[in-house]
Design a protein around this motif. Structure first.
Motif, mmCIF file in Angstrom:
data_model
loop_
_atom_site.group_PDB
_atom_site.id
_atom_site.type_symbol
_atom_site.label_atom_id
_atom_site.label_comp_id
_atom_site.label_asym_id
_atom_site.label_seq_id
_atom_site.Cartn_x
_atom_site.Cartn_y
_atom_site.Cartn_z
ATOM 1 N N LEU A 336 0.973 -1.266 0.047
ATOM 2 C CA LEU A 336 0.175 0.016 0.130
ATOM 3 C C LEU A 336 0.757 1.228 0.013
ATOM 4 C CD1 LEU A 336 -2.765 1.152 0.285
ATOM 5 C CD2 LEU A 336 -2.606 1.120 2.696
ATOM 6 N N VAL A 337 0.581 2.063 -0.963
ATOM 7 C CA VAL A 337 1.609 3.346 -1.130
ATOM 8 C C VAL A 337 0.756 4.242 -1.346
ATOM 9 C CG1 VAL A 337 3.588 1.954 -2.189
ATOM 10 C CG2 VAL A 337 1.833 2.951 -3.600
ATOM 11 N N ASP A 338 1.156 5.417 -1.160
ATOM 12 C CA ASP A 338 0.532 6.809 -1.281
ATOM 13 C C ASP A 338 0.583 7.007 -2.781
ATOM 14 O OD1 ASP A 338 0.087 9.791 0.277
ATOM 15 O OD2 ASP A 338 0.147 9.984 -2.003
ATOM 16 N N PRO A 339 -0.713 7.350 -3.399
ATOM 17 C CA PRO A 339 -0.942 7.549 -4.883
ATOM 18 C C PRO A 339 -0.290 8.887 -5.391
ATOM 19 C CG PRO A 339 -2.740 7.938 -3.745
ATOM 20 C CD PRO A 339 -2.022 7.544 -2.588
ATOM 21 N N VAL A 340 -0.041 9.718 -4.593
ATOM 22 C CA VAL A 340 0.661 10.928 -5.224
ATOM 23 C C VAL A 340 2.184 10.866 -5.128
ATOM 24 C CG1 VAL A 340 0.908 13.306 -4.713
ATOM 25 C CG2 VAL A 340 -1.545 12.209 -4.108
ATOM 26 N N ASP A 341 2.838 10.365 -3.971
ATOM 27 C CA ASP A 341 4.380 10.367 -3.883
ATOM 28 C C ASP A 341 4.969 9.213 -3.820
ATOM 29 O OD1 ASP A 341 3.769 9.921 -1.384
ATOM 30 O OD2 ASP A 341 4.521 11.878 -0.568
ATOM 31 N N GLY A 342 4.083 8.096 -3.773
ATOM 32 C CA GLY A 342 4.693 6.737 -3.613
ATOM 33 C C GLY A 342 5.382 6.268 -2.287
ATOM 34 N N ARG A 343 5.103 7.119 -1.112
ATOM 35 C CA ARG A 343 5.334 6.644 0.153
ATOM 36 C C ARG A 343 4.702 5.435 0.852
ATOM 37 N NH1 ARG A 343 3.956 9.589 3.894
ATOM 38 N NH2 ARG A 343 2.639 10.844 2.632
ATOM 39 N N VAL A 344 5.434 4.564 1.122
ATOM 40 C CA VAL A 344 4.708 3.495 1.994
ATOM 41 C C VAL A 344 3.677 4.037 3.100
ATOM 42 C CG1 VAL A 344 4.900 1.282 2.931
ATOM 43 C CG2 VAL A 344 6.445 2.000 1.335
ATOM 44 N N ALA A 397 11.209 5.718 4.894
ATOM 45 C CA ALA A 397 11.752 5.578 3.406
ATOM 46 C C ALA A 397 12.616 6.795 2.981
ATOM 47 C CB ALA A 397 10.753 5.703 2.381
ATOM 48 N N ASP A 398 12.629 7.947 3.785
ATOM 49 C CA ASP A 398 13.438 9.145 3.441
ATOM 50 C C ASP A 398 14.687 8.966 4.140
ATOM 51 O OD1 ASP A 398 11.325 10.085 1.984
ATOM 52 O OD2 ASP A 398 10.691 11.634 3.553
ATOM 53 N N ASN A 399 14.992 7.859 4.882
ATOM 54 C CA ASN A 399 16.267 7.966 5.408
ATOM 55 C C ASN A 399 16.907 6.355 5.434
ATOM 56 O OD1 ASN A 399 18.106 8.914 7.738
ATOM 57 N ND2 ASN A 399 17.385 7.475 9.146
ATOM 58 N N PRO A 422 14.247 13.523 -0.666
ATOM 59 C CA PRO A 422 13.022 12.949 -0.708
ATOM 60 C C PRO A 422 12.295 12.230 -2.004
ATOM 61 C CG PRO A 422 12.892 15.535 0.219
ATOM 62 C CD PRO A 422 14.308 15.057 -0.505
ATOM 63 N N ASP A 423 13.059 12.519 -2.979
ATOM 64 C CA ASP A 423 12.498 11.789 -4.297
ATOM 65 C C ASP A 423 13.321 10.575 -4.307
ATOM 66 O OD1 ASP A 423 14.549 13.684 -6.762
ATOM 67 O OD2 ASP A 423 15.175 12.572 -5.042
#
Length: 485
Positions: A336-344, A397-399, A422-423
């Motif tokens: 399951l990921v964020d549909p905008v930025d792909g974050r879990v 994910a950002d770290n 962040p990307d």
């Protein structure tokens, strides 16, 4: 080859009606330019050896100054970390893999020697344009593999006069023969030791293909090739319209995967009974179900999109093949990921252990080890906290990035530093201050509507220098990254 070339592409167009003499003069120009290139390659080898010696004397500057474990390390460990840091610095500066940079350093160390030492004559031949770098490298590989100075001098003296008039493959044959004559150790002992390095590799190819390579004792390899060739010839005689090359490949795949020919079981004549070898290896292999990991956008599964899937360790694969594999898969994992930025979305940043869902996301985002040029599959790497957990870094994910064990240890033990955006892009700073940007393999992450991007580093993977899996013995390491065993 002889397609019409617009003369506007040429700074000095040829005459309207060129003769053979004009063609010969044009070739002479190419040869002269190549001679100048060879001379520059010789200078590069000398400069490379100078850089190695300089780095050796600057060991302390290449190491981290704030690592507690390193402060307790012995001299050998510190020297090894400094060597790895310097090799990585040189590799990234030249856009080479570390294995290729290490090979360049070895070649330079072998040839950039004093007058009268084995290797010097080869470097001089390169400097004067009588040899190519490929020829000189082949000589260096052989000289470095000889333990005795007299043997090295003997081999160079025998092959160097021939090197200027033969191709590299021909030179390698001459080198093998000369090495066998000059080597102080009996051939049987060298072969027994070399056989310990037998291995199999898979390298990704284009358009959904891959190369399967096995490093085997020569007689075994030739016996295998003979069996595949004769099987293909019999099929052709029976009317099969596939080419002999295709039949060899198909026969190998059928024997390894389907196990249709029990006569191909490996015998035990050459096995060491005390070596712990398992008998009936072919039968064991037939009972193993091959496993592949595929990340498939859900819309592709239901026919709502033709977005490519991603085959772990290889790259993109077509949606139809992915759907077929998914239908036969014994299990599926939803991510399951964020549909905008792909974050879990299903993770807990307050724990040190990386949750399975986050790990799956990171594998898709990173694809491979995130050190520049490394291609070890993320599934076989460590997950590293960019800002250490002990320093307040969070498990998000950002770290987090994937680093193979080799580069993980180097990051913490040397002056190499990384920064994660962040990307998902990672910026590395080398001990000498050079920066290298490594974009993510898939900046959106799986489960989004975009096409997953292919890995940024598609070269074959090979073992890191400090890992147990061997490289391809007896050959010059190609310009490739780290390979999985």
């Amino acid at each position: 080859m002889f397609d019409t070339v617009p003369t506007s592409r040429l700074a000095d167009p040829p005459p309207a009606a060129p003769s053979l003499a004009h063609v010969s003069a044009a070739i002479d120009e190419v040869v002269e330019l190549q001679r100048q290139v060879h001379a520059l390659e010789a200078r590069k080898l000398v400069a490379t050896e100078r850089a190695r010696v300089t780095a050796l004397r600057a060991e302390a500057a290449l190491l981290a100054h704030d690592d507690v474990a390193l402060s307790r390390a012995g001299a050998a460990r510190r020297r090894d970390l400094a060597r790895r840091a310097f090799t990585a610095d040189l590799a990234t500066a030249l856009r080479l893999t570390e294995q290729a940079a290490s090979h360049l350093l070895d070649t330079a160390r072998t040839l950039a020697v004093g007058v009268g030492e084995a290797g010097h004559a080869t470097l001089e031949a390169l400097r004067h344009g009588r040899l190519s770098l490929a020829h000189a490298t082949a000589v260096a590989d052989t000289l470095a593999d000889l333990p005795d100075p007299d043997a090295r001098a003997q081999v160079e003296g025998v092959v160097l006069p021939r090197a200027a008039t033969c191709t590299v493959p021909q030179l390698r044959r001459h080198l093998r023969r000369a090495r066998d004559v000059a080597h102080p150790e009996p051939f049987v002992e060298r072969h027994r030791r070399a056989a310990q390095d037998r291995a199999a590799y898979v390298d990704p190819g284009a358009d959904g293909m891959a190369w399967l390579t096995a490093h085997l004792p020569a007689h075994v390899a030739h016996a295998v090739y003979d069996r595949l060739t004769r099987a293909g010839m019999r099929a052709r005689e029976a009317g099969d319209d596939r080419t002999l090359a295709q039949l060899r490949a198909d026969a190998a795949a059928d024997l390894l995967l389907a196990g249709t020919n029990p006569a191909c079981d490996v015998g035990t004549a050459d096995r060491d009974p005390a070596g712990g070898n398992v008998s009936g290896l072919a039968g064991i292999a037939r009972r193993i179900t091959p496993t592949v990991r595929v990340t498939v956008p859900v819309l592709s599964l239901v026919g709502g999109s033709d977005a490519a899937a991603d085959l772990d360790g290889h790259g993109p694969m077509d949606a139809m093949t992915a759907s077929t594999l998914t239908a036969a898969a014994p299990s599926l994992r939803r991510l399951l990921v964020d549909p905008v930025d792909g974050r879990v979305l299903t993770t807990d940043p307050g724990t040190y252990t990386v949750p399975a869902a986050l790990r799956a996301f990171l594998q898709q985002r990173d694809g491979v080890c995130r050190f520049p040029g490394c291609t070890r599959a993320a599934a076989r790497c460590d997950v590293d906290h960019v800002v250490a957990w002990s320093d307040g870094g969070r498990t998000v994910a950002d770290n987090l990035t994937h680093l193979c064990r080799h580069h993980h240890g180097m990051k913490h033990g040397t002056a190499w530093r990384s920064r994660l955006a962040p990307d998902g892009a990672v910026t590395w700073t080398s001990p000498t201050g050079r920066t290298h940007h490594d974009p993510p393999a898939d900046p959106t992450g799986p489960g989004t509507l975009g096409h997953p991007a292919p890995p940024e580093h598609p070269a074959p993977e090979r073992p890191a220098p400090d890992e147990p899996a061997p490289g391809r013995p007896g050959t010059a390491p190609p310009d490739a990254g780290v390979r999985d065993p």
